[in-house]
Write a protein that holds these residues in place. Structure first.
Motif, mmCIF file in Angstrom:
data_model
loop_
_atom_site.group_PDB
_atom_site.id
_atom_site.type_symbol
_atom_site.label_atom_id
_atom_site.label_comp_id
_atom_site.label_asym_id
_atom_site.label_seq_id
_atom_site.Cartn_x
_atom_site.Cartn_y
_atom_site.Cartn_z
ATOM 1 N N ASP A 277 0.763 -1.404 0.234
ATOM 2 C CA ASP A 277 0.160 -0.115 0.189
ATOM 3 C C ASP A 277 1.614 1.130 0.147
ATOM 4 O O ASP A 277 1.677 0.936 1.129
ATOM 5 C CB ASP A 277 -1.150 -0.006 1.306
ATOM 6 C CG ASP A 277 -1.903 1.794 1.025
ATOM 7 O OD1 ASP A 277 -2.522 1.510 0.349
ATOM 8 O OD2 ASP A 277 -2.015 1.384 2.440
ATOM 9 N N GLU A 278 0.965 2.347 -1.133
ATOM 10 C CA GLU A 278 1.556 3.715 -0.919
ATOM 11 C C GLU A 278 0.273 4.397 -1.046
ATOM 12 O O GLU A 278 0.768 5.503 -1.108
ATOM 13 C CB GLU A 278 2.090 4.123 -2.290
ATOM 14 C CG GLU A 278 3.065 2.255 -2.465
ATOM 15 C CD GLU A 278 3.761 2.301 -3.328
ATOM 16 O OE1 GLU A 278 3.490 3.363 -4.822
ATOM 17 O OE2 GLU A 278 5.085 1.848 -3.772
ATOM 18 N N SER A 279 -0.802 4.522 -1.298
ATOM 19 C CA SER A 279 -1.988 5.339 -0.856
ATOM 20 C C SER A 279 -2.617 5.821 0.278
ATOM 21 O O SER A 279 -3.014 6.858 0.829
ATOM 22 C CB SER A 279 -2.929 5.081 -1.985
ATOM 23 O OG SER A 279 -3.391 3.904 -1.634
ATOM 24 N N GLY A 280 -2.068 4.721 1.515
ATOM 25 C CA GLY A 280 -2.867 5.281 2.669
ATOM 26 C C GLY A 280 -4.350 4.443 2.784
ATOM 27 O O GLY A 280 -5.269 5.079 3.802
ATOM 28 N N LEU A 281 -4.670 3.772 1.505
ATOM 29 C CA LEU A 281 -5.696 3.137 1.935
ATOM 30 C C LEU A 281 -6.646 1.540 2.562
ATOM 31 O O LEU A 281 -7.470 1.532 2.209
ATOM 32 C CB LEU A 281 -6.426 2.891 0.325
ATOM 33 C CG LEU A 281 -6.924 4.573 -0.265
ATOM 34 C CD1 LEU A 281 -7.310 4.390 -1.850
ATOM 35 C CD2 LEU A 281 -7.783 5.195 -0.006
ATOM 36 N N VAL A 282 -5.323 0.909 2.783
ATOM 37 C CA VAL A 282 -5.164 -0.481 3.695
ATOM 38 C C VAL A 282 -5.335 0.318 5.168
ATOM 39 O O VAL A 282 -4.610 0.388 5.144
ATOM 40 C CB VAL A 282 -4.314 -0.981 3.381
ATOM 41 C CG1 VAL A 282 -4.252 -2.292 3.567
ATOM 42 C CG2 VAL A 282 -4.296 -1.275 1.576
#
Length: 477
Positions: free
Chosen positions: A307-312
């Motif tokens: 995860d690189e978007s912070g959505l997890v």
């Protein structure tokens, strides 16, 4: 020279044949530990090369396996192996079938059972309770007010640092991005409350842990169950179609050793899940409560790993591995940290500081990893014993999952067998199970059940499984 080589080859084959016959005759049973290479050489008067050849021969036939830092174990027999349960086929629509009465019945009947296979818990005998008790005394001495004072809203700092160090599969995880909770389900509930509102749809695996279903319903969320493979988890194409149709607002997945299937999502699937949710900007709650109970050589990665978007939002706890009653869990909330912290402030103010301190010290001293190594070996052996018993005793055609970690098995009978009826008959014999209908809000899994193998294997357990098999055989007529 050639004769000597031939003699050595003949020796390794002869020893391998003897061991194979012992396995076939149950002289060596599933879960038994084999001699180390050094002990093997002394016992049979061979070289280490010959010993390795013997074990390689047996391993190639699926009869033995190696376990990290432990040795060689009997893992199978020459009998047939039960087939896997089928891939689930839930309806594409959301459903809200009531299961509360069944859930209450299963939980209320659990206490008097002599053999409790219904709950996904580890038996007290497998937990380091004496060491935890000593840790509690130490924590009372070290904490302000002997642990009676409120802790930080975000949680015990020492514990958060130890969690970050232990979670080495998640790159750049800092204790600043961890919030402690009262168990994993509490972490999941904060995430659901932050990410969803009444009427929103949450996508989950099918079957899925009943606590998730009831929590989602209590928050007014609609539940979309997606097809799930018993070994590889959520069917990626089904998730992709649901996301592309804008049918879901958030997801909850158990990527490692799901409950109740025990499925393990391959790394390429985890990467694809993260790619899909990032593309559609749909957050994912990842329940990783079983991730530390792996039977392979390494702890599996998580969706959070990629995860690189912070959505997890990564959720876990020590409830399944160390101290269920301590209610120590956590969440790494990604981009939703401020919202999760606010939700915790509103609902709890702080977590229980003294139990967090005990667990922090347990992790810091390395006792947790030492305990896990023994627990993994025991649970792995138990899973093999259960599969062997199901294979030997249960009606022909019974299917069973083959988990690579965790502590539960999913059993699928012929359609004629109703596991709610099986449950009612089994409790009269002092055995409890979890009927498959608990793990869905749709009209499915009536012929399935979940079994817990988180307890020491013994004759009583074996007899309990025989009793289940006898009841199933009667229902199958």
């Amino acid at each position: 020279m050639q004769d000597k080589v031939a003699q050595k080859d003949h020796l390794y084959q002869r020893i391998a044949n003897v061991l194979e016959q012992q396995i076939k005759n149950n002289v060596l049973a599933i879960g038994d530990k084999l001699p180390s290479l050094r002990e093997f050489c002394k016992r049979y008067g061979t070289s280490q090369t010959t010993a390795i050849k013997v074990y390689y021969e047996l391993e190639s036939k699926g009869l033995i396996e190696t376990r990290p830092k432990s040795g060689y174990y009997i893992s199978g027999s020459l009998k047939r192996i039960p087939a896997l349960p089928k891939i689930s086929e839930p309806s594409a629509e959301t459903s809200q079938i009531q299961i509360e009465d069944l859930l209450e019945k299963v939980y209320n009947n659990a206490a008097p059972m002599s053999i409790t296979l219904a709950h996904a818990v580890v038996a007290d005998e497998l937990l380091p309770i004496a060491k935890l008790n000593k840790g509690m005394i130490q924590a009372m001495r070290e904490l302000k007010g002997s642990g009676t004072a409120y802790g930080e809203i975000q949680g015990n700092e020492k514990l958060r640092k130890q969690i970050a160090r232990h979670a080495f599969t998640i790159p750049d995880l800092s204790h600043e991005n961890i919030i402690t909770t009262n168990g994993c389900i509490n972490a999941i509930s904060y995430a659901m409350m932050v990410l969803g509102k009444p009427g929103d749809t949450i996508a989950v695996e099918s079957p899925v842990y009943f606590g998730v279903l009831q929590l989602a319903r209590s928050l007014g969320l609609k539940v979309m169950e997606l097809p799930t493979h018993p070994q590889t988890g959520i069917e990626i194409d089904a998730l992709k179609k649901a996301l592309e149709a804008n049918k879901i607002n958030l997801c909850l997945l158990v990527s490692n050793f799901s409950n109740p299937l025990g499925s393990l999502m391959p790394d390429e699937n985890k990467k694809e899940v993260v790619r899909l949710i990032q593309k559609h900007n749909v957050p994912l709650i990842e329940d990783d409560i079983y991730g530390d109970i792996y039977f392979g050589t390494n702890r599996p990665n998580t969706c959070k790993t990629y995860d690189e978007s912070g959505l997890v939002l990564w959720c876990s706890s020590i409830s399944k591995t160390l101290a269920p009653g301590y209610r120590v869990g956590w969440i790494s909330p990604g981009k939703f940290k401020s919202e999760i912290l606010r939700m915790k402030l509103f609902h709890a103010i702080a977590s229980t500081n003294i139990t967090q301190e005990v667990i922090a010290n347990f992790l810091e001293t390395g006792r947790y990893e030492h305990h896990l190594r023994k627990l993994r070996n025991t649970l792995h052996t138990n899973s093999l014993q259960y599969i062997r018993a199901i294979n030997d005793y249960f009606p022909e055609g019974t299917k069973v999952s083959r988990p690579q970690g965790g502590m539960v098995l999913w059993v699928e009978f012929d359609q004629k067998i109703d596991t709610i009826q099986l449950y009612d008959l089994a409790v009269k014999k002092g055995v409890s199970i979890a009927p498959g209908r608990l793990f869905t809000l749709q009209n499915q899994f009536a012929n399935c059940m979940r079994l817990n193998y988180g307890m020491p294997w013994n004759n009583q357990l074996d007899k309990g499984l025989r009793s289940l098999a006898d009841i199933a055989a009667e229902l199958n007529r």
